[in-house]
Design a protein around this motif. Structure first.
Motif, PDB file in Angstrom:
ATOM      1  N   MET A  35       4.934  66.488 -35.712  1.00 59.03           N
ATOM      2  CA  MET A  35       5.466  67.691 -36.328  1.00 59.03           C
ATOM      3  C   MET A  35       6.796  67.364 -37.002  1.00 59.03           C
ATOM      4  SD  MET A  35       6.203  71.338 -34.551  1.00 59.03           S
ATOM      5  CE  MET A  35       7.943  71.621 -34.458  1.00 59.03           C
ATOM      6  N   GLN A  36       6.963  67.797 -38.237  1.00 64.19           N
ATOM      7  CA  GLN A  36       8.177  67.541 -39.006  1.00 64.19           C
ATOM      8  C   GLN A  36       9.284  68.498 -38.569  1.00 64.19           C
ATOM      9  OE1 GLN A  36       8.730  65.092 -40.895  1.00 64.19           O
ATOM     10  NE2 GLN A  36      10.460  65.631 -42.159  1.00 64.19           N
ATOM     11  N   ILE A  37      10.452  67.945 -38.269  1.00 63.28           N
ATOM     12  CA  ILE A  37      11.619  68.729 -37.890  1.00 63.28           C
ATOM     13  C   ILE A  37      12.269  69.243 -39.170  1.00 63.28           C
ATOM     14  CG2 ILE A  37      13.854  68.673 -36.722  1.00 63.28           C
ATOM     15  CD1 ILE A  37      11.584  68.115 -34.800  1.00 63.28           C
ATOM     16  N   SER A  38      12.558  70.536 -39.220  1.00 58.45           N
ATOM     17  CA  SER A  38      13.197  71.123 -40.394  1.00 58.45           C
ATOM     18  C   SER A  38      14.714  70.971 -40.299  1.00 58.45           C
ATOM     19  CB  SER A  38      12.820  72.609 -40.482  1.00 58.45           C
ATOM     20  OG  SER A  38      13.466  73.200 -41.573  1.00 58.45           O
ATOM     21  N   LEU A  39      15.284  70.341 -41.306  1.00 59.79           N
ATOM     22  CA  LEU A  39      16.722  70.125 -41.374  1.00 59.79           C
ATOM     23  C   LEU A  39      17.241  70.622 -42.723  1.00 59.79           C
ATOM     24  CD1 LEU A  39      16.878  66.482 -39.995  1.00 59.79           C
ATOM     25  CD2 LEU A  39      17.789  68.507 -38.866  1.00 59.79           C
ATOM     26  N   PRO A  40      18.481  71.072 -42.761  1.00 62.26           N
ATOM     27  CA  PRO A  40      19.057  71.438 -44.058  1.00 62.26           C
ATOM     28  C   PRO A  40      19.303  70.190 -44.893  1.00 62.26           C
ATOM     29  CG  PRO A  40      20.733  71.528 -42.349  1.00 62.26           C
ATOM     30  CD  PRO A  40      19.424  71.250 -41.659  1.00 62.26           C
ATOM     31  N   CYS A  41      19.535  70.368 -46.182  1.00 63.27           N
ATOM     32  CA  CYS A  41      19.838  69.226 -47.052  1.00 63.27           C
ATOM     33  C   CYS A  41      21.283  68.778 -46.908  1.00 63.27           C
ATOM     34  CB  CYS A  41      19.586  69.601 -48.513  1.00 63.27           C
ATOM     35  SG  CYS A  41      17.851  69.830 -48.890  1.00 63.27           S
ATOM     36  N   GLN A  42      22.176  69.728 -46.702  1.00 65.64           N
ATOM     37  CA  GLN A  42      23.599  69.451 -46.619  1.00 65.64           C
ATOM     38  C   GLN A  42      24.196  70.092 -45.367  1.00 65.64           C
ATOM     39  OE1 GLN A  42      24.381  67.050 -48.854  1.00 65.64           O
ATOM     40  NE2 GLN A  42      25.867  68.144 -50.073  1.00 65.64           N
ATOM     41  N   VAL A  43      25.142  69.407 -44.761  1.00 66.29           N
ATOM     42  CA  VAL A  43      25.932  69.949 -43.650  1.00 66.29           C
ATOM     43  C   VAL A  43      27.394  69.709 -44.005  1.00 66.29           C
ATOM     44  CG1 VAL A  43      26.549  69.721 -41.222  1.00 66.29           C
ATOM     45  CG2 VAL A  43      24.157  69.595 -41.909  1.00 66.29           C
ATOM     46  N   ILE A  44      28.153  70.796 -44.094  1.00 71.90           N
ATOM     47  CA  ILE A  44      29.555  70.685 -44.473  1.00 71.90           C
ATOM     48  C   ILE A  44      30.435  71.258 -43.367  1.00 71.90           C
ATOM     49  CG2 ILE A  44      31.294  71.378 -46.181  1.00 71.90           C
ATOM     50  CD1 ILE A  44      27.910  71.757 -47.411  1.00 71.90           C
ATOM     51  N   PRO A  45      31.221  70.391 -42.712  1.00 73.84           N
ATOM     52  CA  PRO A  45      32.169  70.899 -41.717  1.00 73.84           C
ATOM     53  C   PRO A  45      33.165  71.848 -42.385  1.00 73.84           C
ATOM     54  CG  PRO A  45      31.862  68.538 -41.441  1.00 73.84           C
ATOM     55  CD  PRO A  45      31.197  68.926 -42.740  1.00 73.84           C
ATOM     56  N   LYS A  46      33.470  72.946 -41.729  1.00 69.70           N
ATOM     57  CA  LYS A  46      34.403  73.913 -42.297  1.00 69.70           C
ATOM     58  C   LYS A  46      35.818  73.344 -42.295  1.00 69.70           C
ATOM     59  CE  LYS A  46      31.894  78.119 -41.743  1.00 69.70           C
ATOM     60  NZ  LYS A  46      31.919  79.484 -41.252  1.00 69.70           N
ATOM     61  N   PRO A  47      36.592  73.660 -43.334  1.00 68.85           N
ATOM     62  CA  PRO A  47      37.933  73.094 -43.442  1.00 68.85           C
ATOM     63  C   PRO A  47      38.909  73.597 -42.374  1.00 68.85           C
ATOM     64  CG  PRO A  47      37.513  74.639 -45.230  1.00 68.85           C
ATOM     65  CD  PRO A  47      36.226  74.477 -44.478  1.00 68.85           C
ATOM     66  N   ASP A  48      38.614  74.729 -41.749  1.00 66.23           N
ATOM     67  CA  ASP A  48      39.515  75.263 -40.722  1.00 66.23           C
ATOM     68  C   ASP A  48      39.121  74.802 -39.313  1.00 66.23           C
ATOM     69  OD1 ASP A  48      37.224  76.795 -40.777  1.00 66.23           O
ATOM     70  OD2 ASP A  48      38.243  78.707 -40.521  1.00 66.23           O
ATOM     71  N   VAL A  49      38.382  73.674 -39.242  1.00 67.69           N
ATOM     72  CA  VAL A  49      38.033  73.062 -37.955  1.00 67.69           C
ATOM     73  C   VAL A  49      38.771  71.731 -37.855  1.00 67.69           C
ATOM     74  CG1 VAL A  49      36.185  72.110 -36.536  1.00 67.69           C
ATOM     75  CG2 VAL A  49      35.779  74.176 -37.885  1.00 67.69           C
ATOM     76  N   LEU A  50      39.620  71.632 -36.865  1.00 67.57           N
ATOM     77  CA  LEU A  50      40.385  70.413 -36.614  1.00 67.57           C
ATOM     78  C   LEU A  50      39.541  69.463 -35.770  1.00 67.57           C
ATOM     79  CD1 LEU A  50      43.190  69.025 -36.828  1.00 67.57           C
ATOM     80  CD2 LEU A  50      43.740  70.119 -34.664  1.00 67.57           C
ATOM     81  N   PHE A  51      39.453  68.222 -36.209  1.00 72.02           N
ATOM     82  CA  PHE A  51      38.670  67.177 -35.544  1.00 72.02           C
ATOM     83  C   PHE A  51      39.627  66.140 -34.987  1.00 72.02           C
ATOM     84  CE2 PHE A  51      36.824  62.895 -36.069  1.00 72.02           C
ATOM     85  CZ  PHE A  51      35.752  62.980 -35.208  1.00 72.02           C
ATOM     86  N   GLN A  52      39.531  65.872 -33.680  1.00 68.67           N
ATOM     87  CA  GLN A  52      40.393  64.862 -33.062  1.00 68.67           C
ATOM     88  C   GLN A  52      39.553  63.922 -32.206  1.00 68.67           C
ATOM     89  OE1 GLN A  52      43.799  64.343 -33.462  1.00 68.67           O
ATOM     90  NE2 GLN A  52      43.240  62.487 -32.400  1.00 68.67           N
ATOM     91  N   PRO A  53      39.374  62.661 -32.659  1.00 67.66           N
ATOM     92  CA  PRO A  53      38.663  61.688 -31.834  1.00 67.66           C
ATOM     93  C   PRO A  53      39.496  61.344 -30.597  1.00 67.66           C
ATOM     94  CG  PRO A  53      39.280  60.732 -33.962  1.00 67.66           C
ATOM     95  CD  PRO A  53      39.796  62.116 -33.928  1.00 67.66           C
ATOM     96  N   LEU A  54      38.802  61.088 -29.492  1.00 65.31           N
ATOM     97  CA  LEU A  54      39.484  60.811 -28.230  1.00 65.31           C
ATOM     98  C   LEU A  54      38.599  59.913 -27.372  1.00 65.31           C
ATOM     99  CD1 LEU A  54      41.951  61.560 -26.434  1.00 65.31           C
ATOM    100  CD2 LEU A  54      40.570  63.424 -25.540  1.00 65.31           C
ATOM    101  N   ASN A  55      38.931  58.622 -27.302  1.00 64.60           N
ATOM    102  CA  ASN A  55      38.185  57.660 -26.481  1.00 64.60           C
ATOM    103  C   ASN A  55      36.691  57.645 -26.790  1.00 64.60           C
ATOM    104  OD1 ASN A  55      40.565  56.945 -25.128  1.00 64.60           O
ATOM    105  ND2 ASN A  55      40.300  58.592 -23.648  1.00 64.60           N
ATOM    106  N   GLY A  56      36.333  57.616 -28.062  1.00 66.39           N
ATOM    107  CA  GLY A  56      34.931  57.559 -28.459  1.00 66.39           C
ATOM    108  C   GLY A  56      34.261  58.917 -28.564  1.00 66.39           C
ATOM    109  N   GLU A  57      34.852  59.918 -27.948  1.00 72.57           N
ATOM    110  CA  GLU A  57      34.334  61.288 -28.051  1.00 72.57           C
ATOM    111  C   GLU A  57      35.289  62.058 -28.968  1.00 72.57           C
ATOM    112  OE1 GLU A  57      33.902  62.622 -24.015  1.00 72.57           O
ATOM    113  OE2 GLU A  57      32.248  61.240 -23.659  1.00 72.57           O
TER     114      GLU A  57
END
Length: 93
Positions: free
Chosen positions: A1-23
């Motif tokens: 069965m084919q999994i349905s995925l969007p074509c594009q995924v865009i993280p929102k600009p008001d989300v802060l991303f902080q890497p921490l020990n590989g996570e």
């Protein structure tokens, strides 16, 4: 069965991303809610930020991890669903 995925995924600009020990920690600056990603989720997020195109992200992940494409698509769909439900990303079909 084919999994349905969007074509594009865009993280929102008001989300802060902080890497921490590989996570990583995500902070939605609008709601002040924290979220965490494991090492694989962190890699997926980083690839979304750089590429956005889901097919490109899948190819990069297949190069990195020893996983069947169907399993990867299922895991990626699960993460996309969770990120979209938390309103941390936008998607385009």
């Amino acid at each position: 069965m084919q999994i349905s995925l969007p074509c594009q995924v865009i993280p929102k600009p008001d989300v802060l991303f902080q890497p921490l020990n590989g996570e990583s920690i995500l902070l939605d600056l609008y709601t002040e809610q924290y979220y965490s990603l494991d090492d694989v989720g962190t890699r997926m997020w980083e690839l979304f930020k750089v590429h956005g195109n889901v097919d490109t992200v899948i190819q990069h992940l297949l190069d990195i991890y020893n996983v069947e494409e169907e399993d990867l698509r299922r895991d990626l769909a699960g993460l996309i669903d969770k990120l979209a439900a938390a309103k941390l990303i936008t998607t385009e079909v």
